[in-house]
Every structure is written in C-alpha cells, then in structure tokens.
Design a protein around this motif. Structure first.
Motif, PDB file in Angstrom:
ATOM      1  N   GLN A   1       0.858  -1.180   0.000  1.00  0.00           N
ATOM      2  CA  GLN A   1       0.000   0.000   0.000  1.00  0.00           C
ATOM      3  C   GLN A   1       0.894   1.229   0.000  1.00  0.00           C
ATOM      4  OE1 GLN A   1      -2.390  -0.500   3.516  1.00  0.00           O
ATOM      5  NE2 GLN A   1      -2.976  -2.565   2.945  1.00  0.00           N
ATOM      6  N   GLU A   2       0.287   2.393   0.020  1.00  0.00           N
ATOM      7  CA  GLU A   2       1.089   3.610   0.089  1.00  0.00           C
ATOM      8  C   GLU A   2       1.825   3.684   1.422  1.00  0.00           C
ATOM      9  OE1 GLU A   2      -2.504   4.315   2.347  1.00  0.00           O
ATOM     10  OE2 GLU A   2      -2.318   3.556   0.337  1.00  0.00           O
ATOM     11  N   SER A   3       2.905   4.463   1.439  1.00  0.00           N
ATOM     12  CA  SER A   3       3.646   4.643   2.687  1.00  0.00           C
ATOM     13  C   SER A   3       2.730   5.288   3.721  1.00  0.00           C
ATOM     14  CB  SER A   3       4.864   5.531   2.465  1.00  0.00           C
ATOM     15  OG  SER A   3       5.811   4.854   1.690  1.00  0.00           O
ATOM     16  N   ARG A   4       2.940   4.952   4.946  1.00  0.00           N
ATOM     17  CA  ARG A   4       2.135   5.498   6.030  1.00  0.00           C
ATOM     18  C   ARG A   4       2.938   6.560   6.765  1.00  0.00           C
ATOM     19  NH1 ARG A   4      -1.956   0.934   7.783  1.00  0.00           N
ATOM     20  NH2 ARG A   4      -2.156   0.113   5.715  1.00  0.00           N
ATOM     21  N   ALA A   5       2.261   7.574   7.229  1.00  0.00           N
ATOM     22  CA  ALA A   5       2.925   8.611   8.021  1.00  0.00           C
ATOM     23  C   ALA A   5       3.374   7.995   9.336  1.00  0.00           C
ATOM     24  CB  ALA A   5       1.965   9.773   8.266  1.00  0.00           C
ATOM     25  N   ARG A   6       4.673   8.179   9.640  1.00  0.00           N
ATOM     26  CA  ARG A   6       5.221   7.592  10.860  1.00  0.00           C
ATOM     27  C   ARG A   6       5.962   8.634  11.679  1.00  0.00           C
ATOM     28  NH1 ARG A   6       9.016   3.982   9.316  1.00  0.00           N
ATOM     29  NH2 ARG A   6       8.921   4.596   7.151  1.00  0.00           N
ATOM     30  N   CYS A   7       6.105   8.365  12.943  1.00  0.00           N
ATOM     31  CA  CYS A   7       6.788   9.257  13.872  1.00  0.00           C
ATOM     32  C   CYS A   7       8.277   9.291  13.546  1.00  0.00           C
ATOM     33  CB  CYS A   7       6.567   8.761  15.302  1.00  0.00           C
ATOM     34  SG  CYS A   7       7.470   9.701  16.541  1.00  0.00           S
ATOM     35  N   PRO A   8       8.863  10.484  13.414  1.00  0.00           N
ATOM     36  CA  PRO A   8      10.298  10.562  13.150  1.00  0.00           C
ATOM     37  C   PRO A   8      11.155  10.203  14.369  1.00  0.00           C
ATOM     38  CG  PRO A   8       9.385  12.755  13.419  1.00  0.00           C
ATOM     39  CD  PRO A   8       8.231  11.791  13.446  1.00  0.00           C
ATOM     40  N   LEU A   9      10.544  10.119  15.543  1.00  0.00           N
ATOM     41  CA  LEU A   9      11.302   9.810  16.762  1.00  0.00           C
ATOM     42  C   LEU A   9      11.378   8.316  17.057  1.00  0.00           C
ATOM     43  CD1 LEU A   9       9.888  12.654  19.043  1.00  0.00           C
ATOM     44  CD2 LEU A   9      11.933  12.680  17.607  1.00  0.00           C
ATOM     45  N   CYS A  10      10.284   7.579  16.760  1.00  0.00           N
ATOM     46  CA  CYS A  10      10.295   6.150  17.102  1.00  0.00           C
ATOM     47  C   CYS A  10       9.859   5.243  15.955  1.00  0.00           C
ATOM     48  CB  CYS A  10       9.472   5.886  18.360  1.00  0.00           C
ATOM     49  SG  CYS A  10       7.759   6.386  18.258  1.00  0.00           S
ATOM     50  N   GLY A  11       9.428   5.798  14.820  1.00  0.00           N
ATOM     51  CA  GLY A  11       9.095   4.980  13.662  1.00  0.00           C
ATOM     52  C   GLY A  11       7.706   4.382  13.655  1.00  0.00           C
ATOM     53  N   VAL A  12       6.911   4.641  14.673  1.00  0.00           N
ATOM     54  CA  VAL A  12       5.579   4.067  14.799  1.00  0.00           C
ATOM     55  C   VAL A  12       4.606   4.832  13.901  1.00  0.00           C
ATOM     56  CG1 VAL A  12       3.694   3.652  16.433  1.00  0.00           C
ATOM     57  CG2 VAL A  12       6.046   3.277  17.123  1.00  0.00           C
ATOM     58  N   ALA A  13       3.636   4.122  13.309  1.00  0.00           N
ATOM     59  CA  ALA A  13       2.618   4.767  12.469  1.00  0.00           C
ATOM     60  C   ALA A  13       1.792   5.750  13.294  1.00  0.00           C
ATOM     61  CB  ALA A  13       1.717   3.714  11.833  1.00  0.00           C
ATOM     62  N   LEU A  14       1.548   6.926  12.708  1.00  0.00           N
ATOM     63  CA  LEU A  14       0.741   7.936  13.382  1.00  0.00           C
ATOM     64  C   LEU A  14      -0.731   7.538  13.315  1.00  0.00           C
ATOM     65  CD1 LEU A  14       2.426  11.167  11.945  1.00  0.00           C
ATOM     66  CD2 LEU A  14       2.950   9.964  14.084  1.00  0.00           C
ATOM     67  N   ASN A  15      -1.484   7.930  14.317  1.00  0.00           N
ATOM     68  CA  ASN A  15      -2.917   7.622  14.304  1.00  0.00           C
ATOM     69  C   ASN A  15      -3.641   8.591  13.374  1.00  0.00           C
ATOM     70  OD1 ASN A  15      -3.369  10.031  15.730  1.00  0.00           O
ATOM     71  ND2 ASN A  15      -3.623   8.997  17.698  1.00  0.00           N
ATOM     72  N   GLU A  16      -4.963   8.485  13.303  1.00  0.00           N
ATOM     73  CA  GLU A  16      -5.743   9.305  12.379  1.00  0.00           C
ATOM     74  C   GLU A  16      -5.649  10.800  12.664  1.00  0.00           C
ATOM     75  OE1 GLU A  16      -8.053   7.949  15.837  1.00  0.00           O
ATOM     76  OE2 GLU A  16      -7.073   6.804  14.271  1.00  0.00           O
ATOM     77  N   ASN A  17      -5.207  11.188  13.863  1.00  0.00           N
ATOM     78  CA  ASN A  17      -5.042  12.600  14.222  1.00  0.00           C
ATOM     79  C   ASN A  17      -3.614  13.091  14.013  1.00  0.00           C
ATOM     80  OD1 ASN A  17      -7.766  12.759  15.085  1.00  0.00           O
ATOM     81  ND2 ASN A  17      -7.183  11.789  17.015  1.00  0.00           N
ATOM     82  N   GLY A  18      -2.751  12.232  13.435  1.00  0.00           N
ATOM     83  CA  GLY A  18      -1.365  12.620  13.198  1.00  0.00           C
ATOM     84  C   GLY A  18      -0.513  12.610  14.454  1.00  0.00           C
ATOM     85  N   VAL A  19      -0.899  11.798  15.447  1.00  0.00           N
ATOM     86  CA  VAL A  19      -0.188  11.719  16.717  1.00  0.00           C
ATOM     87  C   VAL A  19       0.413  10.323  16.870  1.00  0.00           C
ATOM     88  CG1 VAL A  19      -0.434  11.863  19.239  1.00  0.00           C
ATOM     89  CG2 VAL A  19      -1.738  13.417  17.757  1.00  0.00           C
ATOM     90  N   CYS A  20       1.641  10.277  17.376  1.00  0.00           N
ATOM     91  CA  CYS A  20       2.289   8.990  17.631  1.00  0.00           C
ATOM     92  C   CYS A  20       1.684   8.369  18.886  1.00  0.00           C
ATOM     93  CB  CYS A  20       3.791   9.174  17.817  1.00  0.00           C
ATOM     94  SG  CYS A  20       4.643   7.641  18.263  1.00  0.00           S
ATOM     95  N   PRO A  21       1.112   7.163  18.787  1.00  0.00           N
ATOM     96  CA  PRO A  21       0.515   6.532  19.966  1.00  0.00           C
ATOM     97  C   PRO A  21       1.548   6.091  21.009  1.00  0.00           C
ATOM     98  CG  PRO A  21       0.382   5.065  18.070  1.00  0.00           C
ATOM     99  CD  PRO A  21       0.945   6.365  17.581  1.00  0.00           C
ATOM    100  N   LYS A  22       2.808   6.041  20.604  1.00  0.00           N
ATOM    101  CA  LYS A  22       3.845   5.591  21.537  1.00  0.00           C
ATOM    102  C   LYS A  22       4.455   6.746  22.328  1.00  0.00           C
ATOM    103  CE  LYS A  22       7.973   2.772  21.885  1.00  0.00           C
ATOM    104  NZ  LYS A  22       8.914   1.919  21.165  1.00  0.00           N
ATOM    105  N   CYS A  23       4.886   7.812  21.629  1.00  0.00           N
ATOM    106  CA  CYS A  23       5.601   8.886  22.342  1.00  0.00           C
ATOM    107  C   CYS A  23       4.849  10.206  22.371  1.00  0.00           C
ATOM    108  CB  CYS A  23       6.996   9.089  21.726  1.00  0.00           C
ATOM    109  SG  CYS A  23       6.996   9.893  20.102  1.00  0.00           S
ATOM    110  N   GLY A  24       3.734  10.321  21.604  1.00  0.00           N
ATOM    111  CA  GLY A  24       2.948  11.534  21.634  1.00  0.00           C
ATOM    112  C   GLY A  24       3.370  12.617  20.638  1.00  0.00           C
ATOM    113  N   TRP A  25       4.390  12.339  19.818  1.00  0.00           N
ATOM    114  CA  TRP A  25       4.827  13.328  18.825  1.00  0.00           C
ATOM    115  C   TRP A  25       3.653  13.659  17.921  1.00  0.00           C
ATOM    116  CZ3 TRP A  25       5.104  13.466  13.492  1.00  0.00           C
ATOM    117  CH2 TRP A  25       5.885  14.475  12.930  1.00  0.00           C
TER     118      TRP A  25
END
Length: 188
Positions: free
Chosen positions: A161-185
C-alpha cells in the motif's frame, strides 16, 4: 525495505466434515510471520519497529492464542457454548486476562470472554492467512504472510500500500489525528 516479525499461537480446532482424525478436536501450535514494507524512516533508520508490528498484530491475534477456533456451522459450537454457560465461564472468568478486543468480520468473529473464535471456513493455514490479512490490512502495510502449523505451511503475498505517516522519533505509524501513539509526537 521490509520489517519481519513472528508471532507464536497455540489453539485448538477441528476439521468439521473431514474424514479421519482431523474431525476430532485437537490442539496446534502455529507461527505467523508478518512482512511489512515501507520506506526507511531516516531519523530512526528502520522501516517499522518489529516490536511495534508485534504489538499492533497481537492486539487482535491474542484472541486466537489458547483459544478454541470452530467453523460457524460446526455442531460442536452450541454444545460448547452450553457447557460454558453451565460452568459460568461463557461471559468470562476472572482469570481470563489475556483477551483482545472482540471483533466481527465477514471471515471471523472473536468472543474473547470465552476464548472462542468462530470462522466462516475450516481453519487451515490458508484460512488463517486470509483471516489475519483481513484483520490487519488497515493497520499494517503487509506484503507477505506465512503461517506454519505442524507440517502444514502456506504463504501469500499482497501488493504494498502507500507509505504510512510515521513518527520521526520512534518509527511508529501515526494515528488518524497525526499523533504517535507511543511517544505523543504530533505532526505539524
């Protein structure tokens, strides 16, 4: 690039309508290998952290671990639910701590309180791959799934699929609000 993770599952099932021993209820151990593809996130130098793939997948797949998996037309299903009701465990036992969220898809329904998954088709390695892809395709950019159980194995490849927006700090996919569920970025 790809990240690969493995998940071990133990479950019981039977091949309803088959001849021979396969029609008896029996336990299995299976290994699911998930391959996720994406671009490398430069700040963390990884595609997607394997532990995050595992967390995302496990949130759904733990419903299959140490569970009974039966086809929806299996005549054992009503009898088992009746026994669970009589034992007082149909709606969950206090010791049942390892349960995922209930789900209902076209292919499977999870009843985590009674550690039961009801499927539309016989639980083969191929069937497990179909179910897993259906459950995780919107959560992970899966390009290949392999499931082995005993001497049985199957794999299936899927278009990336297309690339997913991910957190630049931990690499985790951002949620639908553009927030990292792991670190809050938060994406600006």
């Amino acid at each position: 690039m790809r990240s690969i993770t493995k998940i071990d599952l133990q479950y019981a099932h039977r091949f309803y309508g088959f001849q021979g021993e396969a029609q008896y209820l029996h336990g299995h151990t299976g290994v699911l290998t998930i391959e996720v593809e994406d671009t490398i996130e430069p700040r963390v130098n990884m595609v997607f952290p394997c532990n995050e793939i595992q967390k995302t997948a496990w949130a759904v797949l733990k419903n299959f671990d140490h569970a009974l998996i039966l086809r929806e037309d299996d005549p054992l299903l009503p009898a088992i639910l009746d026994v669970y009701e009589k034992q007082g465990i149909k709606n969950g036992a206090p010791s049942n701590k390892m349960k995922g969220d209930a789900f209902k898809t076209e292919l499977a329904t999870a009843y985590p309180d009674c550690r039961l998954v009801v499927t539309k088709e016989t639980m083969t390695v191929e069937g497990m791959i179909k179910i897993v892809y259906d459950l995780l395709k919107d959560k992970l950019n899966i390009v290949k799934l392999t499931f082995t159980s005993g001497v049985n194995a199957a794999c299936a490849e899927f278009p990336a699929q297309e690339s997913r927006a991910r957190c630049p700090l931990c690499g985790v996919a951002l949620n639908e609000n553009g927030v990292c569920p792991k670190c809050g970025w938060r994406k600006a």
